[in-house]
Scaffold this motif. Structure first.
Motif, mmCIF file in Angstrom:
data_model
loop_
_atom_site.group_PDB
_atom_site.id
_atom_site.type_symbol
_atom_site.label_atom_id
_atom_site.label_comp_id
_atom_site.label_asym_id
_atom_site.label_seq_id
_atom_site.Cartn_x
_atom_site.Cartn_y
_atom_site.Cartn_z
ATOM 1 N N ARG A 58 -7.139 -0.217 -2.419
ATOM 2 C CA ARG A 58 -7.999 -0.959 -3.348
ATOM 3 C C ARG A 58 -7.139 -1.820 -4.278
ATOM 4 N N LEU A 59 -6.053 -1.226 -4.804
ATOM 5 C CA LEU A 59 -5.169 -1.965 -5.704
ATOM 6 C C LEU A 59 -4.498 -3.136 -4.985
ATOM 7 N N ALA A 60 -4.054 -2.895 -3.773
ATOM 8 C CA ALA A 60 -3.367 -3.956 -3.028
ATOM 9 C C ALA A 60 -4.307 -5.144 -2.800
ATOM 10 N N ARG A 77 -6.521 -10.713 -4.594
ATOM 11 C CA ARG A 77 -7.653 -11.515 -5.056
ATOM 12 C C ARG A 77 -7.418 -12.173 -6.411
ATOM 13 N N VAL A 78 -6.674 -11.504 -7.310
ATOM 14 C CA VAL A 78 -6.501 -12.047 -8.669
ATOM 15 C C VAL A 78 -5.645 -13.312 -8.614
ATOM 16 N N VAL A 105 0.847 -1.198 0.000
ATOM 17 C CA VAL A 105 0.000 0.000 0.000
ATOM 18 C C VAL A 105 0.886 1.252 0.000
ATOM 19 N N ASP A 106 1.947 1.235 0.792
ATOM 20 C CA ASP A 106 2.874 2.373 0.823
ATOM 21 C C ASP A 106 3.502 2.611 -0.544
ATOM 22 N N GLN A 107 3.969 1.515 -1.159
ATOM 23 C CA GLN A 107 4.642 1.644 -2.460
ATOM 24 C C GLN A 107 3.671 2.146 -3.529
ATOM 25 N N LEU A 108 2.488 1.559 -3.569
ATOM 26 C CA LEU A 108 1.495 1.980 -4.579
ATOM 27 C C LEU A 108 1.086 3.423 -4.352
ATOM 28 N N GLY A 109 0.994 3.793 -3.073
ATOM 29 C CA GLY A 109 0.566 5.153 -2.727
ATOM 30 C C GLY A 109 1.560 6.217 -3.167
ATOM 31 N N ARG A 110 2.792 5.818 -3.486
ATOM 32 C CA ARG A 110 3.783 6.780 -3.977
ATOM 33 C C ARG A 110 3.635 7.078 -5.451
ATOM 34 N N GLY A 154 -3.900 7.815 -4.477
ATOM 35 C CA GLY A 154 -4.009 8.184 -3.065
ATOM 36 C C GLY A 154 -4.055 6.938 -2.193
ATOM 37 N N ARG A 155 -4.150 7.141 -0.905
ATOM 38 C CA ARG A 155 -4.158 6.031 0.046
ATOM 39 C C ARG A 155 -5.307 5.039 -0.227
#
Ligand code: ZN
Length: 196
Positions: free
Chosen positions: A28-30, A35-36, A12-17, A22-23
């Motif tokens: 949501r992406l994480a 799930r996939v 979540v931290d990495q994606l949020g950068r 946003g957070r």
């Protein structure tokens, strides 16, 4: 206190950068990636790893590629008398998608931006001048972005190329001044190329 398990929290931290994430989106992406099917998530991780290890700049035009020369420079079907100068590889991609240009490109890898401390020496301008000197181009199309820095960069390069027997043109203002090439749609780009 972080409410997620360590690895999830890290992701979540990495994606949020990432720009524009946003957070909430990062979370949501994480969870989507949890799930996939595993192969799908790993394919994303591999793609990220590959762009950092395999992708380099084309030795002729500075487009992104995996070999010495990019597919456009290697192609025998391009009009080698026309050269289109863009700021970034993604601008090149936008122009390619418009399918209105069949010449070659030169990617500057930025624009002259004195306020950000970016001068001509940090761009691929020397290589561009060499290409024009040694190539058989009849037209150089300046397709830098239609904003103050893009215009300044275009003017600087036009002055450098003035000593060569090439016609220097600028994308027509079908692309609204101040907008960015990357976000222009296909039709706008095609119009700007045709109307130059
Ligand atoms: Zn190339």
């Amino acid at each position: 206190m972080d409410k997620h398990a360590g690895a999830v929290s890290e992701l979540v931290d990495q994606l949020g950068r990432l720009p524009g994430v946003g957070r909430k989106s990062a979370e949501r992406l994480a969870f989507h990636l949890l799930r996939v099917p595993e192969a799908e998530a790993i394919a994303l991780a591999d793609a990220i790893r590959r762009i950092r290890s395999d992708i380099r700049y084309c030795q002729a035009c500075f487009n992104l590629c995996e070999e010495e020369l990019c597919a456009i420079c290697r192609s025998g079907d391009r009009d080698t008398t026309r050269l289109c100068v863009v700021e970034q590889p993604r601008d090149l991609m936008s122009l390619e998608q418009s399918q209105a240009f069949n010449g070659l490109y030169h990617v500057l890898l930025g624009r002259i931006a004195p306020l950000d401390g970016i001068g001509p020496d940090q761009l691929t301008i020397d290589a561009l001048v060499d290409r024009v000197r040694n190539g058989n181009f009849s037209e150089v199309i300046m397709a830098t972005n239609p904003n103050v820095e893009g215009d300044g960069t275009s003017l600087y390069i036009s002055n450098l190329l003035a000593e060569f027997p090439v016609q220097i043109t600028r994308l027509a203002r079908g692309i609204t001044a101040g907008s960015v090439l990357e976000y222009a749609n296909r039709e706008m780009i095609a119009d700007a190329l045709v109307g130059r």
